[in-house]
Write a protein that holds these residues in place. Structure first.
Motif, short mmCIF file in Angstrom:
data_model
loop_
_atom_site.label_atom_id
_atom_site.label_comp_id
_atom_site.label_asym_id
_atom_site.label_seq_id
_atom_site.Cartn_x
_atom_site.Cartn_y
_atom_site.Cartn_z
N LYS A 109 -1.33 -11.03 0.90
CA LYS A 109 -1.91 -10.72 0.35
C LYS A 109 -2.91 -9.86 1.32
O LYS A 109 -3.81 -8.95 1.06
N GLU A 110 -3.38 -10.09 2.59
CA GLU A 110 -4.55 -10.44 3.19
C GLU A 110 -5.23 -9.22 3.66
O GLU A 110 -6.41 -8.90 2.70
N LYS A 111 -3.86 -8.36 4.35
CA LYS A 111 -4.86 -7.00 4.51
C LYS A 111 -5.22 -6.04 3.29
O LYS A 111 -5.77 -5.67 3.37
N TRP A 112 -4.06 -6.54 2.64
CA TRP A 112 -5.20 -5.30 0.98
C TRP A 112 -5.48 -5.56 0.12
O TRP A 112 -6.25 -5.11 0.33
N LEU A 113 -5.91 -7.13 0.31
CA LEU A 113 -7.58 -8.32 -0.20
C LEU A 113 -8.59 -7.12 0.63
O LEU A 113 -10.44 -7.19 -0.15
N LEU A 114 -8.60 -7.61 1.98
CA LEU A 114 -9.84 -7.29 2.82
C LEU A 114 -10.15 -5.51 2.47
O LEU A 114 -10.91 -4.77 2.71
N LYS B 112 -8.98 -3.76 -0.12
CA LYS B 112 -9.96 -3.83 -1.28
C LYS B 112 -11.39 -4.26 -1.42
O LYS B 112 -12.23 -3.57 -1.92
N LEU B 113 -11.36 -5.41 -0.72
CA LEU B 113 -13.21 -6.12 -0.38
C LEU B 113 -14.33 -5.02 0.47
O LEU B 113 -15.23 -5.18 0.07
#
Length: 224
Positions: free
Chosen positions: A45-50, A52-53
């Motif tokens: 989920k790295e892309k999604w987390l970035l 969001k952050l």
């Protein structure tokens, strides 16, 4: 990329990831799931987390510049009302289609308004919570109005409901959504499909409230 995150184990069957308004990453997973597997889920989920952050609108509200002078506006239940400073002594905050405070309390206006909003929050939220708890067939212990800078509400394991006093600035239908959202967590402790089905049964147009918060949340987070 490595992420710092908090793991919450439960009897759930699937894993979910959420990014709170304070940028904290919460991972809710089934009991016994290995740390290695959890890390794999996070990396997937790295892309999604970035995204969001790095969402500036959600996480970086603009600072307040209220001077508490006549003509300024303050938001309450989704509408802006003018502030009037009067010469005569007036205790606390008076609200009658506009906000009124005495010039003698002007220097203490920030605290006066915060106390006023907190009292209105508990006054409005209590009956809404009672109504929807009955509809959902759930019981809660206490309702508390809290200083929650990056969340609108929270449901504790002990059955207490906490609400951010700032939510009372939002329209009534948004306040209802936040209440139903937390009550639904007494049934489903995650944001699964079942959870959103519970919310939608009570509030078929809950997406409208979610969108309002997405677009206007930063306004609410400014104290004054």
């Amino acid at each position: 990329m490595e992420f710092n995150y908090t793991i919450i184990y439960s009897k759930r069957k699937t894993a979910t990831i959420s990014v709170e308004r304070d940028r904290e990453i919460i991972v809710r997973v089934p009991e016994g799931l290995s740390k290695k597997k959890i890390n794999e889920i996070i990396l997937s989920k790295e892309k999604w987390l970035l995204e969001k952050l790095n969402h500036n609108q959600k996480y970086n509200p603009h600072p307040s510049n209220k001077e508490f002078v006549s003509g300024e506006t303050l938001i309450y239940l989704g509408r802006n009302y003018q502030l009037q400073i009067v010469q005569k002594p007036v205790q606390n905050v008076v609200f009658d289609r506009r906000f009124i405070i005495s010039k003698y309390n002007q220097a203490n206006a920030n605290k006066l308004f915060k106390d006023w909003y907190k009292s209105k929050a508990i006054e409005k939220i209590k009956p809404i919570t009672k109504k929807y708890a009955k509809h959902l067939g759930v019981e809660y212990k206490e309702i508390k109005i809290s200083e929650m800078k990056y969340r609108w509400g929270s449901c504790t394991k002990g059955g207490n409901l906490l609400f951010n006093w700032r939510i009372i600035k939002a329209p009534s239908y948004v306040v209802e959504y936040v209440v139903v959202h937390e009550l639904a967590h007494l049934i489903e402790h995650n944001h699964s499909e079942d959870f959103w089905n519970i919310v939608s049964i009570q509030l078929p147009n809950f997406d409208k409230a979610k969108e309002w918060l997405k677009q206007n949340g930063e306004i609410l987070e400014i104290d004054f």
